[in-house]
Design an enzyme around this catalytic site. Structure first.
Site, mmCIF file in Angstrom:
data_model
loop_
_atom_site.group_PDB
_atom_site.id
_atom_site.type_symbol
_atom_site.label_atom_id
_atom_site.label_comp_id
_atom_site.label_asym_id
_atom_site.label_seq_id
_atom_site.Cartn_x
_atom_site.Cartn_y
_atom_site.Cartn_z
ATOM 1 N N GLU A 248 0.882 -1.173 0.000
ATOM 2 C CA GLU A 248 0.000 0.000 0.000
ATOM 3 C C GLU A 248 0.913 1.215 0.000
ATOM 4 O OE1 GLU A 248 -1.555 3.053 0.445
ATOM 5 O OE2 GLU A 248 -2.032 2.668 2.549
ATOM 6 N N CYS A 282 -3.039 8.269 3.981
ATOM 7 C CA CYS A 282 -2.777 7.829 2.606
ATOM 8 C C CYS A 282 -3.959 8.129 1.689
ATOM 9 C CB CYS A 282 -2.429 6.346 2.575
ATOM 10 S SG CYS A 282 -3.659 5.274 3.350
#
Length: 501
Positions: A248, A282
């Site tokens: 990720e 994020c």
């Protein structure tokens, strides 16, 4: 309980004095030293890996119900534990506002409960047979020992997402916490007391520790959350060892405000999506595409909502804490100044707050008139900045949103069902939110497209990331099959090239 002034690492079931290089933890709000930890040595890593191998050999043989029972005990411990010390350490280490820190650790139990039951629900697939009298199926088995390389922004929650899935699959887990949030991670490790000795370990350190764990023949899978550059390096290192990896790698998420957006709701949602945890999420909304007909009205409401935010130490009444480091703030300043030099207008913020001369603070910032040539529209900012572009219509907004090397998440505010469905179909990202940004669900896959990563956390795919499949064929009534050797002569080519079937 450990003393944060003494260097330690965590090897279940106790804290152990570590022998490696010492690191001083600096509070990004006050620049004061908060404690020490020691980097794990190669000898310590080898010892932990050997212990994990031994523990995992027994853990993988446990039935799914017994493993689930232990994972529920972990969830019970999380829910029953006073997490204020862990949350306070997190605020002191990386500046997160205390309500967000305590909320993070409080939300971890669900992942253990979900994966405990998901692993019980199915462990393979029975297929329709290709031959009569044959039992043909696939089964899922543990990989071995997984490595979990954690970020600073959600050090506990994101760890739990992948650790819960890995443990439920029958693996051992080695956690490499972020340097910036090592102390809070060590504190949280107490919740794993129900696990067998050696099955889990937290090993502090930097890139060298991560590289050693990835390259070790005693590890078998990698989960990583962090920057794109680091994610590529981890993925390459894992691939060179033929190890599966969940990566990720962040993004530069777009938010679209359509002509049919509920502007009051959109402005409030935009403030949270852009400035939550000082933009160090994020899935933070960084690039805003606002349809011309509502642009000015939205910006007015957006700025009005953002002005309500308080800036300060995460342990005070403040929504906006410091950035994690001086380097992080310098990047934000560089991107804002580049946009300003290329014609962007600073509607709000755009500077270091006068009220916070110490620490790595930066004001919530709204820029308008942003264009594709500005670095802030191409790079991940990871700070409290909303870069707004005016677009003609919904179609242009979708096109501009997709014009990015990233593809983690994307948000839309609209009351048009047509636009909501179109956005869900056309946006090039792993996640789409309509009128409710940043939400996740233990039962749905979390992850991105393009440079934002590969593999998925959470959901069925999050469990499968830590399992491998095995095809099994069982003929319970053995017979000699007609396709076995030797072949009859009639099956071979005859002179002249004629072939019998």
């Amino acid at each position: 309980m450990f003393n944060p002034a003494e260097p330690v690492f965590y090897r279940h079931p106790v804290y152990v004095r570590a022998a490696g290089e010492r690191h001083t933890v600096i509070n990004p709000a006050t620049l004061d030293a908060e404690g020490l930890f020691a980097e794990s040595t190669v000898a310590e890593l080898d010892s932990v890996l050997n212990a994990a191998k031994t523990a995992q050999s027994a853990w993988k043989r446990l039935d799914a119900k017994s493993r689930a029972t232990i994972l529920h005990k972990i969830a019970n411990r999380i829910e029953a534990t006073d997490m204020r010390t862990c949350a306070e350490l997190m605020s002191r280490e990386m500046g997160k506002p205390y309500p967000e820190a305590i909320g993070e650790v409080a939300n971890c139990a669900g992942a253990f409960r979900y994966f405990a039951e998901m692993a019980r629900d199915e462990a393979g697939k029975v297929a329709g047979t290709t031959q009569a009298g044959s039992f043909q199926y696939a089964r899922y088995e543990a990989l071995g020992t997984s490595v979990h390389i954690m970020p600073f922004n959600f050090p506990i929650l994101l760890m739990c997402w992948t650790v819960a899935a890995s443990l439920a699959s029958g693996n051992a887990c080695i956690i490499k916490p972020a340097l910036a949030t090592t102390l809070s991670t060590l504190e949280f490790m107490n919740v794993f007391e129900a696990l067998p000795d050696g099955l889990i370990a937290c090993m502090p350190g930097g890139a060298d520790v991560a590289q050693y764990l990835i390259s070790s023949p005693m590890t078998h899978a990698v989960a990583f959350t962090g920057s794109v550059a680091a994610g590529k390096a981890v993925a390459a290192a894992a691939a060179s060892q033929m190890k599966p990896a969940v990566i990720e790698a962040g993004g530069s998420d777009p938010m679209i405000i359509t002509a049919h957006a509920p502007l009051d709701v959109a402005a409030a949602g935009a403030v949270t999506a852009a400035f939550h945890m000082s933009g160090q999420v994020c899935t933070s909304a960084e690039r805003f595409f606002v349809v011309d007909s509502v642009h000015d009205a939205f910006i007015e409401k957006f700025a009005e909502q953002a002005r309500r935010l308080r800036i300060g130490n995460g342990l005070t009444k403040a929504e906006i804490g410091p950035l994690v480091s001086e380097a992080a703030r310098k990047k934000v300043i560089r991107l804002v100044e580049d946009a300003r030099a290329k014609g962007a207008t600073v509607v709000l913020g755009g500077k270091i707050p006068e009220s916070e001369p110490v620490g790595w603070f930066y004001e919530p910032t709204i820029l308008t008139g942003c264009t594709p040539d500005m670095a802030i529209m191409q790079e991940e900012c990871f700070g409290p900045v909303a870069a707004v572009a005016r677009v003609a219509d919904f179609d242009e907004a979708i096109e501009r949103a997709n014009d990015s090397p990233f593809g983690l998440g994307a948000s839309v505010f609209t009351t048009s069902l047509d636009e909501a469905m179109e956005a869900a179909e056309r946006l090039e990202s792993g996640m789409v939110w309509v009128n409710n940004p940043l939400i996740d669900n233990d039962a749905l896959p979390f992850g991105g497209w393009k440079a934002s990563g590969m593999g998925r956390e959470l959901g069925r795919q999050g469990l499968d990331a830590f399992r491998r499949s095995k095809m099994v064929i069982i003929d319970h009534k053995p017979v000699i099959h007609d396709w076995w050797y030797p072949y009859p002569d009639s099956w071979f080519y005859e002179e002249g090239g004629r072939k019998h079937v």
